[in-house]
Every structure is written in C-alpha cells, then in structure tokens.
Design an enzyme around this catalytic site. Sequence first.
Site, mmCIF file in Angstrom:
data_model
loop_
_atom_site.group_PDB
_atom_site.id
_atom_site.type_symbol
_atom_site.label_atom_id
_atom_site.label_comp_id
_atom_site.label_asym_id
_atom_site.label_seq_id
_atom_site.Cartn_x
_atom_site.Cartn_y
_atom_site.Cartn_z
ATOM 1 N N ARG A 57 0.779 -1.269 -0.122
ATOM 2 C CA ARG A 57 -0.191 0.017 -0.046
ATOM 3 C C ARG A 57 1.053 1.157 0.002
ATOM 4 N NH1 ARG A 57 -5.037 1.066 -1.248
ATOM 5 N NH2 ARG A 57 -5.757 -0.692 -0.501
ATOM 6 N N HIS A 304 -5.215 -3.436 4.770
ATOM 7 C CA HIS A 304 -5.345 -2.260 3.663
ATOM 8 C C HIS A 304 -3.801 -2.160 3.801
ATOM 9 C CE1 HIS A 304 -5.775 1.704 2.519
ATOM 10 N NE2 HIS A 304 -6.785 1.342 1.809
ATOM 11 N N CYS A 305 -3.044 -2.354 4.436
ATOM 12 C CA CYS A 305 -1.354 -1.982 4.498
ATOM 13 C C CYS A 305 -0.819 -2.991 3.494
ATOM 14 C CB CYS A 305 -0.835 -2.037 5.854
ATOM 15 S SG CYS A 305 -1.362 -0.864 6.961
ATOM 16 N N LEU A 306 -1.323 -4.037 3.401
ATOM 17 C CA LEU A 306 -0.732 -5.391 2.666
ATOM 18 C C LEU A 306 -1.319 -5.197 1.163
ATOM 19 C CD1 LEU A 306 -1.125 -8.298 4.703
ATOM 20 C CD2 LEU A 306 0.919 -7.716 3.769
#
Length: 318
Positions: A57, A304-306
């Site tokens: 992300r 979400h970060c991944l």
Amino acid sequence: PWVYAEIVRALHRYERVEILCHDEGVQEAAAQALWAHGVSPDGFRLHVTPNDRVWVRDSGPTGVLRADGSVAWCNWAFTAWAKYENYARDLEVGKVFAGVSGLPRLEPPRPDRPDQRLVLEGGGIEVNGQGLLLVTEEWLLSDVQVRNPGMTRDDYERAFRDWLGVRQTIWLGEGCVGDDTHGHVDDIARFVDPTTVVLAYEEDPADENHRRMADNLERLQLAGGRHGALRVVTLPFPRAVEMNGERLPASYANFYVANGVVIVPTFNDRNDRVALNTLAELMPAHDVVGIHAVDLVWGLGTLHCLTQQQPAATTRPR
C-alpha cells in the site's frame, strides 16, 4: 503464511489477486500454502519481486483514473516512512505493478521542487471517489518522520489536486497510538460510500486514542457542514494489542474493499463482532469477512497496508 493464504482465499472468488514474492523460495511456499487452503489457481498469480517489506500500500503506486477514463499508476517516491534505511528494492515495486497490469506508470514531482519526486504513501490518503480526500496533519505537517522537507499545506493540496483529482482536503489531526508510519489515515478514518466516513473511536478517556479520535471526530463533524452532508459513523477499537510492552496499531479501520467483499482485520476481541456488523450494515452490497490479524499487526500493519487495488477503466471522464 497461513494468514496470507486466508486473505487470498477470501478475495480470489471476487477478484484476481496478484501476489509479489520476495524470491523463488517464497513463491514455492506461497503456491503450497494456497493449494492447502483450496484457492483456485485461476484466482491468483505469483510474481517473483525482490522487496524490503510487505506493505505494498505504501511502497507501491496508487491507481488513478485519467480524464479519458483510462487508468495509470501514480508511483510516488518511497523512503520507508522517513524512518528506515532499507528501501532500495521497494523503490522498484512500482515497475512491477506497471509490468503486471500493462498500465502506464507516472512519477509525480513535488509541486514546489519539480526536480524532486513527491514522497507519499497510499496508506496516508483516503478518497471518496468524488473529489474529497482525508489525510492527517501528523503524517505530512509535523516535524517527525518528514517526507518532503519544506512542503506546506498548500503545496500538498496542490499535489492532491493535480495528481488525484481532489477538490477538497479534510485535514485530521493525529493517527492512532502505535502507528509506525506516524499518522496514516487508513488506521483511523475510511470512506464506505461518497458521503459516509467510518472513524475508529476509543470511548475510554484513559486511553490515549480517546483524545486523538475525539479531535478527529470534531474535525469530521465540522467538515461535514462545509462539504455538504458528511455522515460520520464510529467503529470501536479492540482492546490494546501489545508486544514486549509496545502498543501496536490494531484497528478495524484497516479493512480492504474489493469487488463484492470487504475483508476486515479481527483481533480475538469482543469488539470484532461490533465492527463486522457495523461495516456489514454500511455496505450491504458486499460480503463482510473477518481475517484474524494479530499475527499481522505484530509487523505494525494489517489488511489495507498489505493490499493495493487496481481501478477499472471507465469511459466516464473524472
């Protein structure tokens, strides 16, 4: 690895998942894990991509719709949140996105210094798809972990307008406690439709997140009056997740919206059910699926970060 396989298992029936593998050993292990979890080979592709960290992300580019309805990647400069020194391989990830997708890659410059690339991270920006953007002052305007030294609020808003089609920016204050990125918005405030924001909110006044999120709630409520009807719905935080005495950024707001499904981080907490039910009510056209994320948040990020979505092209100008 089993958590990654669960993420793909939840997503692959709704959209194909492109998986970046650090080396051939990781690629082989990923294939075995996905087979073990019953993931259809048609639902994913594996790509050997040397990298320094899994958080695409932030290290990867952001997909944008251009005026003619085509899609391009805005490949921001990445400096590991102005905190770590190992990011040389992460700088190459955007090229892989372009190659895998067949889409063009743009390198936005700083508006105040066009000879330098603009440093941004996808986890720091949240848009409603209709010209409204959420960011935090902690991320871009504080004097800690400075991404673009010398850039002002006006400079950032100009960049958001030029590269993301943003007409109005809402500046929140701080991110959540334990956020290694120093203020990313994707752990605290997310759009679930063009006029509805979910805000992670801590009810306990003794918790440091209470002060931070009370300020953000007030900012969103004030912004709602200026930007038309902006509905704010609160999500709880799970009880504090710690490792060796360090508070980790556990938040239900770090969900990922896919085509017909929303995957939501869960933490073996009684508020898991509250968060899942709230999001299911707000997004009735989507299946809402919880993914156990305690193992992930030990790495200081979750779903979400991944992930990074690739927008569909459209013939409607934006």
